[in-house]
Motif scaffolding. Structure first.
Motif, PDB file in Angstrom:
ATOM      1  N   TYR B 848       0.834  -1.202   0.000  1.00  0.00           N
ATOM      2  CA  TYR B 848       0.000   0.000   0.000  1.00  0.00           C
ATOM      3  C   TYR B 848       0.865   1.247   0.000  1.00  0.00           C
ATOM      4  CZ  TYR B 848       0.530   0.190   5.174  1.00  0.00           C
ATOM      5  OH  TYR B 848       1.016   0.256   6.443  1.00  0.00           O
ATOM      6  N   GLY B 849       0.281   2.325  -0.501  1.00  0.00           N
ATOM      7  CA  GLY B 849       1.039   3.570  -0.651  1.00  0.00           C
ATOM      8  C   GLY B 849       0.673   4.600   0.392  1.00  0.00           C
ATOM      9  N   THR B 850       1.112   5.809   0.163  1.00  0.00           N
ATOM     10  CA  THR B 850       0.929   6.880   1.146  1.00  0.00           C
ATOM     11  C   THR B 850      -0.542   7.210   1.368  1.00  0.00           C
ATOM     12  OG1 THR B 850       1.294   8.423  -0.666  1.00  0.00           O
ATOM     13  CG2 THR B 850       3.155   7.985   0.779  1.00  0.00           C
ATOM     14  N   GLU B 851      -1.349   7.076   0.314  1.00  0.00           N
ATOM     15  CA  GLU B 851      -2.759   7.454   0.468  1.00  0.00           C
ATOM     16  C   GLU B 851      -3.458   6.507   1.452  1.00  0.00           C
ATOM     17  OE1 GLU B 851      -3.620  10.225  -0.814  1.00  0.00           O
ATOM     18  OE2 GLU B 851      -5.736  10.207  -0.232  1.00  0.00           O
ATOM     19  N   THR B 852      -3.185   5.219   1.304  1.00  0.00           N
ATOM     20  CA  THR B 852      -3.782   4.246   2.227  1.00  0.00           C
ATOM     21  C   THR B 852      -3.217   4.434   3.634  1.00  0.00           C
ATOM     22  OG1 THR B 852      -4.251   2.650   0.505  1.00  0.00           O
ATOM     23  CG2 THR B 852      -3.918   1.768   2.722  1.00  0.00           C
ATOM     24  N   MET B 853      -1.915   4.716   3.707  1.00  0.00           N
ATOM     25  CA  MET B 853      -1.315   4.962   5.019  1.00  0.00           C
ATOM     26  C   MET B 853      -2.039   6.118   5.711  1.00  0.00           C
ATOM     27  SD  MET B 853       2.529   6.299   5.833  1.00  0.00           S
ATOM     28  CE  MET B 853       2.229   7.981   5.369  1.00  0.00           C
ATOM     29  N   HIS B 854      -2.330   7.177   4.955  1.00  0.00           N
ATOM     30  CA  HIS B 854      -3.028   8.336   5.520  1.00  0.00           C
ATOM     31  C   HIS B 854      -4.422   7.954   5.992  1.00  0.00           C
ATOM     32  CE1 HIS B 854      -0.387  11.647   3.501  1.00  0.00           C
ATOM     33  NE2 HIS B 854       0.289  10.829   4.282  1.00  0.00           N
ATOM     34  N   LEU B 855      -5.088   7.131   5.194  1.00  0.00           N
ATOM     35  CA  LEU B 855      -6.449   6.729   5.566  1.00  0.00           C
ATOM     36  C   LEU B 855      -6.429   5.895   6.853  1.00  0.00           C
ATOM     37  CD1 LEU B 855      -9.059   5.289   3.074  1.00  0.00           C
ATOM     38  CD2 LEU B 855      -8.976   4.598   5.460  1.00  0.00           C
ATOM     39  N   LEU B 856      -5.503   4.918   6.889  1.00  0.00           N
ATOM     40  CA  LEU B 856      -5.458   4.007   8.044  1.00  0.00           C
ATOM     41  C   LEU B 856      -5.178   4.772   9.336  1.00  0.00           C
ATOM     42  CD1 LEU B 856      -3.470   1.037   6.423  1.00  0.00           C
ATOM     43  CD2 LEU B 856      -5.929   1.104   6.949  1.00  0.00           C
ATOM     44  N   ARG B 857      -4.241   5.706   9.246  1.00  0.00           N
ATOM     45  CA  ARG B 857      -3.910   6.424  10.489  1.00  0.00           C
ATOM     46  C   ARG B 857      -5.046   7.373  10.872  1.00  0.00           C
ATOM     47  NH1 ARG B 857      -3.970  12.156  10.012  1.00  0.00           N
ATOM     48  NH2 ARG B 857      -4.446  12.195   7.811  1.00  0.00           N
ATOM     49  N   ALA B 858      -5.789   7.912   9.861  1.00  0.00           N
ATOM     50  CA  ALA B 858      -6.906   8.799  10.185  1.00  0.00           C
ATOM     51  C   ALA B 858      -8.007   8.025  10.897  1.00  0.00           C
ATOM     52  CB  ALA B 858      -7.442   9.458   8.919  1.00  0.00           C
TER      53      ALA B 858
END
Lengths: 90, 1000
Positions: B848-858
Motif C-alpha cells: 500500500y502507498g501513502t494514500e492508504t497509510m493516511h487513511l489508516l492512520r486517520a
C-alpha cells in the motif's frame, strides 16, 4: 553574494551558508520562572539593526558548524567572525 | 553595394555577402555587420512602432542602449527570441527578424491612431481610467490591456539549446575592452596578476578603433592605429584571458559578478549544432576595474523621435566602422564638441553636413577643423520642429535667447535625411552603483560620476567621467598603478594629442514657440514618455524620482532608461527648482541588459531542476504499477492500481487488506537520526515533550517535538538501541530541518552536552508490515525468532538476521494494527522487500502507498504533522495533553504552552467530523461554520484530513475547529459551492478505541 570566512573551513561562497538571525540571545535557564512578557522578550523580540549587527551563521552546506559574525547591514561589510562561545569583539 | 555603403572599412568584409530577411523582405549585408548596420546600409530606418502611441521609430544608436530597434528574431522557430536589439545582433546567413508592436505592418500600423488621441492618454491614464466602473475590470479592461501590453512574443516550445554555468576566480577582472580597459588589462597582466578582460562586442577597442582624426593622436599615431597595436600585444599575454561577446550582467557585493557569454548566437541556425548557446560566468575577483565607457545623450525637443534621428557618435560609427552613411544630407544637433568629430568624418568623405549648435561659440581645435572643412554651423540655435512621417525630411530651427530659456527670431527650415544628436555623455555607472558605490554630481557637465570608497574596485575611462583622450589614458594609467600597486608602466611617458574640448551648454528641455502641452518632446523612446508627462506628474504631486519614474514609466522599458534617466532627472530638477545633484538617481538594478532564462538556470532544467530521491525498493514499486507521489524530494508510492483501478478503488482495496490480513509499506523515506553520547537521554528529554530517562534499552517511544513557541514541529518514534545510543525517526519532509534544529541547540545552547547526531536516512531501508497476519509473516521470515507478545511486546525492538545480514525489527504501529518495521542496510532493501512479499503471499500481502497509510492512520486519529497541523497547533490543541510531561522542568517550547495566547480556550482544536450522510466525503481544506444565517458568516475552522473508510463503511474526517474540544456531538455545517453539508463533531479516534488490534 558574500565571501564568508568559515572559522573551520576558510573562505566559502555565501550560498553554502544560512543566517540564523541575531546572536547572543541566551535561552533562559529557568523559563518556568519568567513572566509572559519576559518570555516574549526572549522568544520574539529582535533588534534588526541598521548598522553593525551581531549575527549567527551556519555553514549549512559545509561543516554544519554554527559561528558568529559581526556585519554592517548597511553595506554588508563583515567586520569579524568568531566561534560559538568566544567573546564577541568590541 | 547599396548607395548607403559609402566606405570600405577593415571591420566589414565586403567580399562576403550575407542575405537576411527583415519584415518579410530580403536584404543583403556583409560579414561584420550588425542587423542595424545592414538595415541602414539598405536605407531602412523605420524598424518599429513605439509602445503607447505607435509612432514610427528608427534605429537611434549602435549599442545596448538602443530603445527603438528591438526585434523578434527567427519567429516561427523554437529559437525565436523577442525584444532583441538590432544594434547588437551580429548578422548571419538566413537571419529572420521582424518589427514588434505593430499590426498589420510597421509601415501601416492601426495602433497609430493612438498618436492622434494622445492628448487624451496622458501619464497615469490607465490608473485613472480603468478604475471605474469596478465590474468592468475583469471582463473588459483587463483582457483589453493584456492584448495591447507587451512587446514581442515568447517562444511557445521548450528551448532546445543548452546553457552553461562557469565558476572562475581571478586576481583582476576588467569590465570593458575599450581604450581604458585595454590599458588596465595590460598593466594587470604584465604584473603577474591573473586577469580576465570581458567585452560585450565581438572585438576589442571600443570607439577608439574607428577614430582616425588629425586632432587625436597617441605617440604620434592615429588613435585607431595605436589601439590596433596595443590589442595585438595584449593578445600575446599569458595570464590574460579575453572574453568577447560577453556582457556583464550583475555586480554583487564582495566582487562577485555575473557575465553572460554568447557562444552561438552569432551563428546561422544550421551551424549551431545544439551545442552550448550561452554561458553564465560566475566570477569572484580580488580586484575589479570597471571600464564600461559612456553613452551619448540625445536632446529633448519637439518631435525628436522620427526615424533618421540618431545619436551623433553612432552615426559616426556606422560611417567609419561599418562604412554606412545614415544620410546624404546630414544635420548634426549638438551642445558640445564631440559631435564635430562626426561632422569631420562626413566632410572627409565628401558627404554634406551642417551643424546646429546650442552654444554661442567654441574655439576648440576640432571645431576649427570642421569650420576649415567648410561645415556650416548655426550657433546659438535650436530645433523647434521636425518633419517627415516614416523618415525625417526637414527641420525648423530658431535662435535661442540670451539665457537659453526661449526662442527668438524667425524660423528657418532646413532639409535633411539624417539628424545626428549629441547632448553630451553619460558615464555608465551601473556597475559601480550595483556594487554598492555612491555617486557624485558634477555640475560642469551635469553628470553623475562614481564616488569611490570601496578599496576593491575602481572606475577608469569615460565611465569615471574622463572624456578627453589624454585624461582617459593618463588617469587610467595612474589609477590602475595605484590600485594594483605597480610602480611603473609603459604608459607613463605616453604623448597624447587631443582637441581640449570646451564646456557644453546644457539645456535639458529645449524651448519652443508652441506651448509645452502641444510639444511631443520624447524622453523615453521605448515607453513613449515625454517632457509633458514628467511635468504632469510633478503637478499631480509626485516628488520622488522613483515615484515619477513609475507614474510616467520613464526608464522602465527593456532598455531600463539608458538614454532617458538623466533627462527625466534634469527636467524634474529644472521644474522643481532644485539642484539635480540633490535629487539622486533611480536605483540601477541588475541585469545591465536582459538575460535569457536559459542562462540563469543553466543545466538545472528538466530532471536536473531538483534532486529526486528514490528508495532502494523503488524499482520494485515501478514494476508493480505504483503511482508515485512527491514527498519533499522523495518519490513515494502513492497507490498500486490493479488493472484500470483509480485512486479511490485502489485505496479502498489496500486499506481493507491491511486491516483484514496484511499490508506492506515502504517506510524508508522517514528521516532517521542516529543519536549517541553520554547525554543522549538528557538531550531527548530537552527536545521532546515527554520523558525519556526511564525508557529501557530495546524499547521504542513516540515523541512530539515543539518549536520554542510551543507549536508542534515534528513527531516520530525513537528507539533506545543501547545505554547511550538512540535511533530517532522524523517525518519524511522534516528530516533535514529537524537535524539542523537539533544541531543548532547542541552547538549553541547546550554545548556542554555530550551528544553526536548523524543522519542515517539513506543508510537504512524500511519495510513496514501490518495487519492481523503480520506476525505469521514475520515468523516465516525469521523462523528462529519468538514473536510472542511476552518476548516481543508492542513498542520494542530486537536485532535479527536475514541470510546473515543484520537487521532491526521494531514492533511499532502507525495504523493501529499489529505491525512490524524491519530496518536493513539500504543495499539489501529490495531483497528484504521481495522476501516479505514472498513470505506474505499465502496471506495475500498487499503493498500500500501513502494514500492508504493516511487513511489508516486517520481511522485511528493519528495526526500527520504538516497536514493536521500548520505551525499554529500546540499539543493541547491536538488533544494530545497525555504526551506533555508535567514533571519535566523544561523542554523546547514548554514555557510557551501557558502563554496567555496558548491557554485561550477558543483556539482551534483538533476534532473528528462525521457527515450526516455517511457516503458524503468532505473536501480537505473546506471551511466549517456553525451559523449559516448570521451574516457575515463566521468561519470557525477547516477540514484537515478526509476519507471514505472501507473498514467503517462511512466517511470520516479530522478538522480543526474553534473551541472544538467542547463540541463533541454538536452539529456544524460545511458550506460548499452547491450545497451545505451537515456534520457532527466526534472523537478523533474512529476505529478500535480500545487499541485491541495492536495485540491481535
Amino acid at each position: 553574494m558574500f565571501l564568508i570566512n568559515c572559522p573551520y573551513c576558510g573562505e566559502r561562497d555565501q550560498s553554502e551558508f544560512s543566517c540564523g538571525g541575531e546572536a547572543h540571545i541566551i535561552r533562559p535557564k529557568q523559563p518556568t520562572e519568567l513572566s509572559d512578557d519576559e518570555w516574549a522578550e526572549y522568544l520574539f523580540m529582535r533588534k534588526n539593526i541598521k548598522g553593525v549587527q551581531f549575527e549567527r551563521w551556519n555553514h549549512a552546506h559545509g561543516c554544519r558548524k554554527w559561528f558568529n559574525m559581526v556585519r554592517d547591514t548597511t553595506n554588508d561589510k563583515i567586520h569579524a567572525i568568531y566561534k560559538m562561545g568566544e567573546k564577541p569583539p568590541e | 553595394m547599396t548607395k548607403f555603403r559609402v566606405n570600405k572599412t577593415k571591420h566589414v568584409d565586403q567580399t562576403k555577402t550575407i542575405s537576411f530577411n527583415f519584415d518579410g523582405k530580403s536584404y543583403h549585408g556583409f560579414e561584420g555587420d550588425t542587423l542595424a548596420s545592414a538595415l541602414l546600409a539598405n536605407g531602412v530606418h523605420l524598424v518599429g512602432r513605439s509602445f503607447k502611441y505607435h509612432r514610427p521609430r528608427g534605429i537611434i544608436s549602435c549599442g545596448s542602449e538602443e530603445p527603438n530597434a528591438i526585434c523578434q528574431i527567427n519567429e516561427d522557430t523554437d529559437l525565436t527570441e523577442p525584444n532583441v536589439r538590432a544594434t547588437e545582433i551580429e548578422l548571419y546567413e538566413g537571419l529572420k527578424a521582424s518589427s514588434q508592436n505593430c499590426w498589420p505592418s510597421v509601415n501601416f500600423d492601426i495602433g497609430g491612431i493612438n498618436n492622434f488621441i494622445s492628448p487624451f492618454i496622458p501619464a497615469g491614464f490607465y490608473y485613472k481610467t480603468f478604475m471605474w466602473p469596478k465590474s468592468f475590470w475583469k471582463k473588459v479592461y483587463e483582457p483589453l490591456i493584456r492584448i495591447s501590453a507587451g512587446l514581442g512574443k515568447s517562444p511557445t516550445k521548450p528551448d532546445p539549446e543548452l546553457y552553461d554555468h562557469k565558476h572562475v576566480h581571478y586576481d583582476v577582472l576588467i569590465i570593458g575592452g575599450g581604450i581604458s580597459g585595454i590599458i588596465a588589462s595590460k598593466i594587470a597582466a604584465k604584473n603577474n596578476l591573473k586577469t580576465l578582460l570581458i567585452e560585450d562586442k565581438n572585438i576589442l577597442g571600443g570607439s577608439t578603433i574607428f577614430q582616425k582624426n588629425e586632432n587625436y593622436k597617441i605617440n604620434n599615431k592615429y588613435s585607431s592605429e595605436w589601439i590596433d597595436e596595443e590589442i595585438y600585444e595584449l593578445k600575446k599575454l599569458d595570464n590574460l584571458t579575453i572574453k568577447t561577446r560577453t556582457s556583464l550582467a550583475a555586480y554583487h557585493s564582495y566582487n562577485y559578478l555575473l557575465a553572460k557569454e554568447n557562444i552561438s548566437d552569432h551563428l546561422p541556425l544550421n551551424k549551431r549544432n545544439c551545442g552550448i548557446r550561452q554561458r553564465l560566468w560566475k566570477i569572484r575577483a580580488d580586484k575589479v576595474i570597471v571600464a564600461t565607457g559612456a553613452i551619448e545623450r540625445p536632446l529633448v525637443f519637439n518631435n525628436n523621435d522620427r526615424p533618421g534621428i540618431m545619436l551623433s557618435n553612432s552615426v559616426k560609427k556606422y560611417l567609419d566602422f561599418y562604412g554606412v552613411s545614415c544620410g546624404f544630407n546630414n544635420v548634426i544637433f549638438t551642445n558640445n564638441d564631440s559631435a564635430y568629430e562626426t561632422a569631420v568624418s562626413f566632410k572627409e568623405k565628401g558627404i554634406p553636413v551642417e551643424i546646429i549648435d546650442i552654444r554661442k561659440k567654441s574655439n576648440s581645435k576640432i571645431v576649427k577643423n570642421a569650420e576649415k572643412l567648410g561645415v556650416k554651423i548655426y550657433w546659438n540655435s535650436t530645433i523647434v520642429n521636425t518633419f517627415g512621417h516614416r523618415k525625417i525630411n526637414s527641420i525648423e530651427i530658431m535662435n535661442l535667447s540670451e539665457d537659453g530659456s526661449n526662442v527668438v527670431g524667425d524660423k528657418n527650415r532646413i532639409k535633411c535625411d539624417c539628424l545626428a544628436l549629441s547632448g553630451g555623455w553619460t558615464p555608465m555607472v551601473h556597475m559601480h552603483t550595483q556594487s554598492g558605490g555612491k555617486l557624485d554630481f558634477r555640475e560642469i557637465d551635469q553628470t553623475f560620476i562614481p564616488n569611490e570608497i570601496d578599496e576593491n574596485h575602481i572606475n577608469v575611462g569615460s565611465c569615471n567621467g574622463d572624456f578627453e583622450l589624454e585624461d582617459i589614458i593618463k588617469n587610467t594609467n595612474n589609477k590602475a598603478k595605484n590600485f594594483l600597486k605597480v610602480s611603473e608602466t609603459e604608459f607613463d611617458n605616453i604623448s597624447v594629442l587631443n582637441s581640449k574640448e570646451l564646456d557644453k551648454r546644457n539645456i535639458w528641455l529645449l524651448p519652443n514657440l508652441i506651448s509645452e502641452g502641444k510639444c511631443k518632446s520624447f524622453i523615453d523612446f521605448q515607453n513613449d514618455s515625454t517632457a509633458k508627462d514628467i511635468k504632469l506628474a510633478l503637478r499631480e504631486g509626485f516628488k520622488s524620482i522613483e515615484h515619477v519614474k513609475r507614474y510616467t514609466t520613464t526608464g522602465m522599458a527593456t532598455d531600463q532608461g539608458k538614454l532617458s534617466n538623466m533627462h527625466a532627472l534634469g527636467i524634474i530638477a529644472d521644474t522643481a527648482g532644485v539642484k539635480m545633484g540633490t535629487l539622486g538617481t533611480t536605483t540601477f538594478r541588475p541585469p545591465f541588459t536582459p538575460l535569457t532564462f536559459g542562462s540563469i538556470v543553466g543545466r538545472s532544467v528538466g530532471k536536473f531542476f531538483d534532486i529526486t530521491r528514490k528508495t532502494s525498493i523503488h524499482e520494485w514499486h515501478s514494476q508493480n504499477n505504483a503511482k508515485f507521489e512527491n514527498v519533499g524530494q522523495w518519490k513515494r508510492p502513492w497507490y498500486y492500481p490493479i488493472n484500470e483501478e483509480g485512486l479511490h478503488d485502489a485505496v479502498q482495496r489496500e486499506s481493507k487488506a491491511a486491516r483484514d490480513s496484511a499490508g506492506i509499506l515502504d517506510a524508508s523515506t522517514l528521516g532517521k537520526i542516529d543519536i549517541q553520547g553520554t547525554d543522549a537521554s538528557e538531550f531527548l528529554n530537552r527536545v521532546y515533550t515527554n520523558a525519556w530517562s526511564k525508557l529501557g534499552i530495546g524499547k521504542c517511544r513516540y515523541g512530539l517535538m515543539l518549536n520554542e513557541d510551543g507549536m508542534v514541529y515534528d513527531d516520530g518514534v525513537t528507539t533506545r538501541l543501547g545505554e547511550n545510543h538512540y535511533l530517532m525517526t522524523t517525518t519524511t519532509g522534516g528530516a533535514a530541518n529537524v537535524l539542523s534544529k537539533l544541531e543548532d541547540y547542541l552547538q549553541t545552547e547546550w554545548p556542554e552536552l555530550d551528544v553526536y547526531l548523524t543522519s542515517v536516512t539513506d543508510h537504512y531501508s524500511t519495510a513496514s508490515i501490518c495487519g492481523p497476519n503480520s506476525k505469521k509473516i514475520l515468523t516465516k521470515i525469521f523462523p528462529d525468532k519468538d514473536f510472542s507478545d511476552e518476548s516481543f511486546p508492542h513498542m520494542s525492538y530486537q536485532n535479527a538476521k536475514i541470510d546473515m545480514i543484520n537487521c532491526r525489527i521494531m514492533r511499532i504501529s502507525f495504523t493501529g494494527e499489529l505491525s512490524y518495521e524491519i530496518n536493513i542496510e539500504s543495499k539489501y532493501g529490495k531483497s528484504l522487500w521481495e522476501k516479505c512479499i514472498e513470505a506474505g503471499k499465502e496471506f495475500k500481502i498487499t503493498p500500500y502507498g501513502t494514500e492508504t497509510m493516511h487513511l489508516l492512520r486517520a481511522e485511528k486519529g493519528f495526526i500527520i504533522v504538516g497536514q493536521d497541523t500548520d505551525g499554529t497547533m500546540t499539543p493541547i490543541d491536538l488533544q494530545m495533553d497525555w504526551i506533555v510531561s508535567k514533571k519535566k522542568y523544561d523542554f523546547i517550547g514548554k514555557r510557551s504552552l501557558y502563554r496567555s495566547d496558548t491557554i485561550k480556550e477558543d483556539r482551534k482544536q483538533l476534532v473528528g467530523l462525521l457527515t450526516d450522510d455517511p457516503n458524503e466525503v468532505l473536501e480537505e481544506g473546506a471551511q466549517i461554520v456553525s451559523d449559516i444565517n448570521k451574516k457575515p458568516i463566521e468561519m470557525i475552522g477547516h477540514v484537515t484530513s478526509s476519507y471514505f473508510s472501507p473498514n467503517l463503511n462511512k466517511s470520516i474526517a479530522l478538522a480543526v475547529v474553534k473551541s472544538g474540544k467542547k463540541m463533541n456531538g454538536k452539529k456544524l455545517i460545511v458550506p460548499m459551492e452547491n450545497k451545505n453539508i451537515n456534520v457532527t463533531v466526534s472523537d478523533t479516534v474512529f476505529l478500535d478505541k480500545e487499541n485491541k488490534r495492536i495485540n491481535a
